[in-house]
Write an enzyme that holds these catalytic residues in place. Structure first.
Site, mmCIF file in Angstrom:
data_model
loop_
_atom_site.group_PDB
_atom_site.id
_atom_site.type_symbol
_atom_site.label_atom_id
_atom_site.label_comp_id
_atom_site.label_asym_id
_atom_site.label_seq_id
_atom_site.Cartn_x
_atom_site.Cartn_y
_atom_site.Cartn_z
ATOM 1 C CG ASP A 111 -13.555 6.077 -1.021
ATOM 2 O OD1 ASP A 111 -13.449 6.002 0.226
ATOM 3 O OD2 ASP A 111 -12.572 6.071 -1.787
ATOM 4 C CB CYS A 155 -14.163 1.024 0.211
ATOM 5 S SG CYS A 155 -13.808 2.796 0.291
ATOM 6 N NE ARG A 202 -3.894 0.505 1.979
ATOM 7 C CZ ARG A 202 -5.119 0.601 2.491
ATOM 8 N NH1 ARG A 202 -5.359 1.435 3.492
ATOM 9 N NH2 ARG A 202 -6.110 -0.124 2.023
ATOM 10 N NE ARG A 222 -10.637 -5.498 0.661
ATOM 11 C CZ ARG A 222 -9.802 -4.514 1.036
ATOM 12 N NH1 ARG A 222 -10.269 -3.455 1.656
ATOM 13 N NH2 ARG A 222 -8.499 -4.579 0.770
ATOM 14 C CG HIS A 263 -8.509 -0.379 -2.764
ATOM 15 N ND1 HIS A 263 -7.684 -1.436 -2.397
ATOM 16 C CD2 HIS A 263 -9.130 0.026 -1.612
ATOM 17 C CE1 HIS A 263 -7.820 -1.644 -1.093
ATOM 18 N NE2 HIS A 263 -8.682 -0.785 -0.598
ATOM 19 C CD GLN A 308 -12.975 -2.008 -0.726
ATOM 20 O OE1 GLN A 308 -12.176 -1.817 0.180
ATOM 21 N NE2 GLN A 308 -14.183 -2.493 -0.499
HETATM 22 N N1 NVA Z 1 -10.077 6.596 -1.385
HETATM 23 C C1 NVA Z 1 -9.679 6.169 -0.069
HETATM 24 C C2 NVA Z 1 -9.839 4.702 0.082
HETATM 25 C C3 NVA Z 1 -9.482 4.146 1.425
HETATM 26 C C4 NVA Z 1 -9.698 2.673 1.508
HETATM 27 C C5 NVA Z 1 -8.237 6.590 0.168
HETATM 28 O O1 NVA Z 1 -7.421 6.446 -0.747
HETATM 29 O O2 NVA Z 1 -7.929 7.061 1.267
HETATM 30 N N1 CP Z 2 -11.297 -0.295 2.534
HETATM 31 C C1 CP Z 2 -10.029 -0.322 2.947
HETATM 32 O O1 CP Z 2 -9.080 -0.547 2.158
HETATM 33 O O2 CP Z 2 -9.866 -0.102 4.278
HETATM 34 P P1 CP Z 2 -8.498 0.092 5.037
HETATM 35 O O3 CP Z 2 -7.930 1.415 4.620
HETATM 36 O O4 CP Z 2 -8.870 0.063 6.492
HETATM 37 O O5 CP Z 2 -7.565 -1.030 4.670
#
Ligand code: NVA
Ligand code: CP
Length: 320
Positions: free
Chosen positions: A237, A277, A115, A305, A142, A145
């Site tokens: 989101d 999500c 990540r 997930r 993602h 997801q």
């Molecule tokens: N769009 C959000 C998704 C988190 C799972 C982010 O990138 O923070």
């Molecule tokens: N939806 C998701 O990826 O959650 P986290 O940021 O908690 O991993």
């Protein structure tokens, strides 16, 4: 390793052995469908996978609850283990080059879930690593997801082809993977967003090409009610993603009127499910009533997930 019990989709899954998942579009339609089927089988206890002796490394430069925990539990349930390679505790955080880190870690672990912010950094890991590299969220996509999201939609409606999923909010990482994965699966994906927050043009073009092949469609709309009308799934989101914290107030102004709430749900198909999500900001991109209401499948989605990633790990690590 034990093969998934008489899964006719096993050849599609076997073709994923040793591969990376950097984008939802790295999978074919058949591979995506096979992963969803395996995830459903694992969830129902119809398939057994053995990844004993395999180790997944997690390199997360952004916060995570669901992704981190679901990957760890997925590996544990399959008999393997996870190693938390927190950049603050490894030489990654001190600037060791990705080229060196990726080659060294490839000698120890069997796959990496990463990540990070830049998709290019993820691609650099994949270039140098000799093991599968999995996108655990970048600013661009993602894909893990999206697998869980379409598994949740499949649970609600059965056949995915021909369904309409409306995402209302920022056209970024989560929206991009929903577009690509949905286009592969023959879903009609609508993105509703204020002007200036549309999905990336390249991703949109790719999704359009995939939809043309699957019988799905993709569309971008700038009016919330038009975006959700008649849809089978409503999805949102956060408006300010990780790394955009300083834009929060400005984005709240730009997204005024885009809250996924009971009024918008009333415009969708009466059977429509509500997805997010997570994590969510109640009262901003989604109302508390939408999260807790009868249409919400948000916590099933979070659970999925785990099942989707078990299927993915099984395929990439040669467990099927
Ligand atoms: N769009 C959000 C998704 C988190 C799972 C982010 O990138 O923070
Ligand atoms: N939806 C998701 O990826 O959650 P986290 O940021 O908690 O991993």
């Amino acid at each position: 390793m034990q093969a998934a019990a008489s899964n006719p989709l096993a050849p599609a899954l076997a073709a994923l052995c040793g591969r990376d998942l950097l984008s939802s579009a790295d999978l074919s339609a058949e591979q995506t469908q096979a992963l969803l089927q395996l995830a459903a089988d694992l969830k129902a206890g119809r398939s057994q996978i053995d990844l004993a002796g395999k180790t997944l490394g997690l390199i997360f430069t952004k916060a995570s609850t669901r992704t981190r925990v679901s990957f760890s539990v997925a590996m544990a349930r399959l008999g393997g283990q996870t190693l938390d390679l927190n950049p603050q505790l490894t030489q990654v955080g001190r600037g060791e080059p990705v080229a060196d880190t990726a080659r060294v870690l490839s000698r120890y672990v069997d796959a990496l879930a990463i990540r990070t912010f830049a998709q290019e950094e993820l691609a650099e890991y994949a270039h140098w690593a000799s093991i599968p590299v999995i996108n655990a969220l970048t600013d661009l996509e993602h894909p893990c997801q999206a697998l869980a999201d379409y598994l949740t939609l499949q649970e609600a409606f059965g056949e995915l082809k021909g369904l309409t999923l409306s995402y209302v909010g920022d056209g970024n990482n989560v929206a991009h993977s929903l577009l690509l994965c949905g286009a592969l699966l023959g879903v009609n994906v609508r993105i509703g967003c204020p002007v200036g927050f549309e999905p990336n043009g390249e991703v949109l073009g790719r999704a359009q090409a995939l939809a043309a092949a699957s019988g799905g469609s993709v569309a971008v709309l700038h009016e919330p009610v038009a975006a959700v009308r008649g849809a089978h799934a409503l999805y949102t989101d956060v408006w300010a993603s990780m790394g955009q914290e300083e834009e929060k107030a400005e984005r709240e102004r730009a997204f005024a009127g885009w809250c996924l709430n009971e009024e918008l749900i009333a415009e969708a198909d009466p059977r429509a499910i509500v997805l997010h999500c997570l994590p969510a900001y109640r009262g901003l991109e989604i109302s508390s009533g939408a999260i807790e209401g009868p249409s919400s499948r948000i916590f099933d989605q979070a659970e999925n997930r785990l099942h989707a990633q078990q299927a993915l790990l099984a395929a990439l690590l040669g467990g099927v």
